[in-house]
Enzyme design. Structure first.
Site, PDB file in Angstrom:
ATOM      1  N   ASN A 211       0.859  -1.190   0.000  1.00 44.98           N
ATOM      2  CA  ASN A 211       0.000   0.000   0.000  1.00 44.98           C
ATOM      3  C   ASN A 211       0.887   1.230   0.000  1.00 44.98           C
ATOM      4  O   ASN A 211       2.108   1.122   0.033  1.00 44.98           O
ATOM      5  CB  ASN A 211      -0.978  -0.029   1.179  1.00 44.98           C
ATOM      6  CG  ASN A 211      -0.282   0.039   2.521  1.00 44.98           C
ATOM      7  OD1 ASN A 211       0.464   0.979   2.786  1.00 44.98           O
ATOM      8  ND2 ASN A 211      -0.480  -0.975   3.358  1.00 44.98           N
ATOM      9  N   LYS A 343     -12.662  -1.974  18.219  1.00 50.51           N
ATOM     10  CA  LYS A 343     -11.273  -2.305  18.581  1.00 50.51           C
ATOM     11  C   LYS A 343     -10.940  -1.914  20.019  1.00 50.51           C
ATOM     12  O   LYS A 343      -9.813  -2.046  20.451  1.00 50.51           O
ATOM     13  CB  LYS A 343     -10.309  -1.634  17.583  1.00 50.51           C
ATOM     14  CG  LYS A 343     -10.446  -2.122  16.125  1.00 50.51           C
ATOM     15  CD  LYS A 343      -9.618  -1.274  15.171  1.00 50.51           C
ATOM     16  CE  LYS A 343      -9.876  -1.670  13.725  1.00 50.51           C
ATOM     17  NZ  LYS A 343      -8.890  -2.658  13.214  1.00 50.51           N
TER      18      LYS A 343
HETATM   19  O1  PMT Z   1       2.268   6.756   6.445  1.00 51.22           O
HETATM   20  P1  PMT Z   1       1.709   7.998   5.785  1.00 51.22           P
HETATM   21  O2  PMT Z   1       2.027   8.062   4.333  1.00 51.22           O
HETATM   22  O3  PMT Z   1       2.060   9.237   6.524  1.00 51.22           O
HETATM   23  O4  PMT Z   1       0.099   7.868   5.832  1.00 51.22           O
HETATM   24  C1  PMT Z   1      -0.485   7.924   7.106  1.00 51.22           C
HETATM   25  C2  PMT Z   1      -1.674   6.948   7.200  1.00 51.22           C
HETATM   26  C3  PMT Z   1      -2.746   7.426   6.271  1.00 51.22           C
HETATM   27  C4  PMT Z   1      -1.217   5.554   6.830  1.00 51.22           C
HETATM   28  C5  PMT Z   1      -2.141   6.979   8.666  1.00 51.22           C
HETATM   29  O5  PMT Z   1      -2.502   8.296   9.013  1.00 51.22           O
HETATM   30  C6  PMT Z   1      -3.303   6.047   8.862  1.00 51.22           C
HETATM   31  O6  PMT Z   1      -4.442   6.376   8.634  1.00 51.22           O
HETATM   32  N1  PMT Z   1      -2.966   4.819   9.328  1.00 51.22           N
HETATM   33  C7  PMT Z   1      -3.964   3.753   9.469  1.00 51.22           C
HETATM   34  C8  PMT Z   1      -4.217   3.142   8.147  1.00 51.22           C
HETATM   35  C9  PMT Z   1      -5.149   1.975   8.297  1.00 51.22           C
HETATM   36  O7  PMT Z   1      -4.810   0.833   8.180  1.00 51.22           O
HETATM   37  O8  PMT Z   1      -6.389   2.444   8.660  1.00 51.22           O
HETATM   38  P2  PMT Z   1      -7.630   1.404   8.803  1.00 51.22           P
HETATM   39  O9  PMT Z   1      -8.846   2.294   8.990  1.00 51.22           O
HETATM   40  O10 PMT Z   1      -7.638   0.387   7.701  1.00 51.22           O
HETATM   41  O11 PMT Z   1      -7.290   0.636  10.180  1.00 51.22           O
HETATM   42  C10 PMT Z   1      -7.813   1.111  11.413  1.00 51.22           C
HETATM   43  C11 PMT Z   1      -6.817   0.894  12.524  1.00 51.22           C
HETATM   44  O12 PMT Z   1      -6.584  -0.498  12.708  1.00 51.22           O
HETATM   45  C12 PMT Z   1      -5.464   1.508  12.270  1.00 51.22           C
HETATM   46  O13 PMT Z   1      -4.973   1.956  13.524  1.00 51.22           O
HETATM   47  C13 PMT Z   1      -4.616   0.347  11.777  1.00 51.22           C
HETATM   48  O14 PMT Z   1      -3.233   0.525  12.114  1.00 51.22           O
HETATM   49  C14 PMT Z   1      -5.205  -0.800  12.543  1.00 51.22           C
HETATM   50  N2  PMT Z   1      -5.163  -2.098  11.870  1.00 51.22           N
HETATM   51  C15 PMT Z   1      -5.813  -2.286  10.715  1.00 51.22           C
HETATM   52  C16 PMT Z   1      -5.812  -3.544  10.128  1.00 51.22           C
HETATM   53  C17 PMT Z   1      -5.140  -4.611  10.777  1.00 51.22           C
HETATM   54  N3  PMT Z   1      -5.120  -5.833  10.264  1.00 51.22           N
HETATM   55  N4  PMT Z   1      -4.501  -4.390  11.954  1.00 51.22           N
HETATM   56  C18 PMT Z   1      -4.500  -3.146  12.508  1.00 51.22           C
HETATM   57  O15 PMT Z   1      -3.903  -2.930  13.550  1.00 51.22           O
END
Ligand code: PMT
Length: 409
Positions: A211, A343
């Site tokens: 990604n 979560k």
């Molecule tokens: O790294 P950059 O280029 O600066 O971009 C920053 C970012 C956009 C990556 C960052 O600000 C961000 O949003 N990170 C979370 C991205 C993500 O996976 O979001 P999500 O909505 O899909 O997941 C929600 C949360 O669960 C997040 O805290 C993620 O880390 C966590 N997660 C998700 C999936 C998974 N299998 N395990 C997790 O821990």
């Protein structure tokens, strides 16, 4: 208690095209509670108006061209004595030469000679000037006397030459100021564990599913936490930027590796932050040899990866904070609220992704904070470092609240 609130930085601005960047430095330090006294040379004033610095700092600019009666009550000795740090940014070859040779022909050079405070120079000049033996000798002289230098960076300069000479970014200069001033230590003794960056989920020995996460948001959080005295462990997938030098860094590739590392380190952390773009799925059976190109389509079975921050949320200690991010292209609040609760997070940063000024790879972010009590804190589009600063403020507040709660139980 923020120890920088009583700090006084004299910001010397000299006549480099980078003078405009000193505005961001003045603004950031002022917002952090530092008193900033701008001192501008005549040539600097041709590039940026003093009114800009007066507006940003709330303090009168000291300059040779100010009317004598205005200067009369500004005693350069008193100024020199009251400073906790002299920052000269940008620092031209001229100011470096004068300072190295004890020349005192204006307020800045006079105060530099009179002060006992640490002095930090951020050089900005043409590459040939910077590499000239006379300038290098002046820099060595100043360093021998205990002056510090940040930069310059290498790259294409305004004068179209390519090489060292460009002033480093304001963020780096502010970081150097914090490390000299000793920023507020309101996270001293606390251990923050965070994930950042992308994942690479192998398809075969050559290909992977990835990604666009650059790691910028996570590393900005790490930098802010370090600046406040925290111990920081970063578990990072592939990223486009380097981690902060003082953080403990654990490099991983896949979501499973990231999960394993979090499970090993989560117990020792007071705060766990999930800033990584974790891959929700991996290839069920990655090929051991490169898939050969064939005319048929290639179907790949995917299976779920562990929900890392969700697992931490389910197992967290009462006094432990767990913070997540929600990366959304639409219905930001609704989706973030669902993740906050599902979560078991204490706080979620809901940030827009897929736009040029927010999300993957962007320097800024369009984000708001959602809390368990339903509070939503809106923010304008901010540099990721600034958002990280706001996040640290909330972490400090939440930690003291959990500490009080655990004492009363
Ligand atoms: O790294 P950059 O280029 O600066 O971009 C920053 C970012 C956009 C990556 C960052 O600000 C961000 O949003 N990170 C979370 C991205 C993500 O996976 O979001 P999500 O909505 O899909 O997941 C929600 C949360 O669960 C997040 O805290 C993620 O880390 C966590 N997660 C998700 C999936 C998974 N299998 N395990 C997790 O821990």
């Amino acid at each position: 208690m923020n120890t920088t609130s009583a700090k006084h930085v004299v910001l010397g601005v000299t006549g480099s095209i980078a003078a405009y960047k000193a505005c961001e430095i003045a603004s950031t330090l002022t917002k952090a509670g530092v008193k900033v006294t701008p001192v501008m040379t005549h040539s600097a004033k041709q590039l940026v108006g003093p009114a800009t610095f007066e507006g940003l700092t709330g303090n009168r600019v000291i300059s040779d061209m100010v009317e004598s009666e205005q200067n009369a009550n500004i005693d350069h000795i008193a100024l020199a004595k009251s400073a906790d740090l002299f920052l000269v940014a940008p620092a031209t070859a001229n100011i470096v030469g004068k300072a190295a040779n004890g020349i005192a022909d204006d307020w800045l050079t006079t105060a530099l000679l009179a002060t006992q405070a640490p002095i930090l120079f951020a050089p900005a000049m043409n590459t040939n000037m910077y590499t000239h033996t006379a300038v290098q000798k002046n820099i060595d002289l100043l360093m021998q006397r205990g002056c510090q230098f940040i930069g310059p960076a290498a790259g294409l300069l305004a004068c179209k030459t390519d090489g060292p000479g460009r002033m480093v970014e304001p963020e780096e200069i502010v970081d150097a100021v914090w490390s000299i001033l000793g920023r507020s230590d309101d996270l001293k003794g606390k251990h923050i564990l965070l994930t950042t960056g992308a994942n690479h989920e192998p398809i075969d020995p050559v290909r992977y599913i990835g990604n666009r996460s650059s790691g910028k948001m996570g590393f900005a959080i790490a930098q802010e936490a370090l600046a406040r005295g925290a111990e920081v462990t970063v578990i990072t997938g592939p990223a486009d930027v380097a981690p902060p030098a003082k953080a403990k860094v654990i490099q991983v590739e896949t979501a499973q590796e990231m999960s394993n590392a979090v499970m090993v380190h989560m117990d020792e952390a007071d705060v766990v932050i999930g800033a990584a773009a974790v891959a929700d799925y991996r290839v069920a059976q990655p090929a051991t040899q490169k898939h050969k190109r064939s005319t048929q389509s290639l179907s790949i079975e995917l299976c779920e990866n562990p929900d890392i921050i969700g697992t931490v949320g389910a197992q967290k200690r009462p006094e432990q904070l767990v913070i997540g991010f929600a990366a959304e292209t639409n219905d930001l609040i609704a989706h973030a609220e669902e993740k906050l609760n599902k979560k078991n997070l204490d706080l979620i940063v809901a940030n827009k992704v897929g736009t040029s000024n927010s999300g993957f790879g962007a320097e800024t972010t369009d984000a708001r904070f959602l809390f368990r009590d339903g509070t939503i804190e809106e923010h304008p589009v901010l540099p990721k470092r600034s958002l990280a600063d706001h996040l640290m403020n909330h972490i400090v507040a939440l930690l003291s609240k959990t500490a009080k709660t655990s004492v009363t139980h």
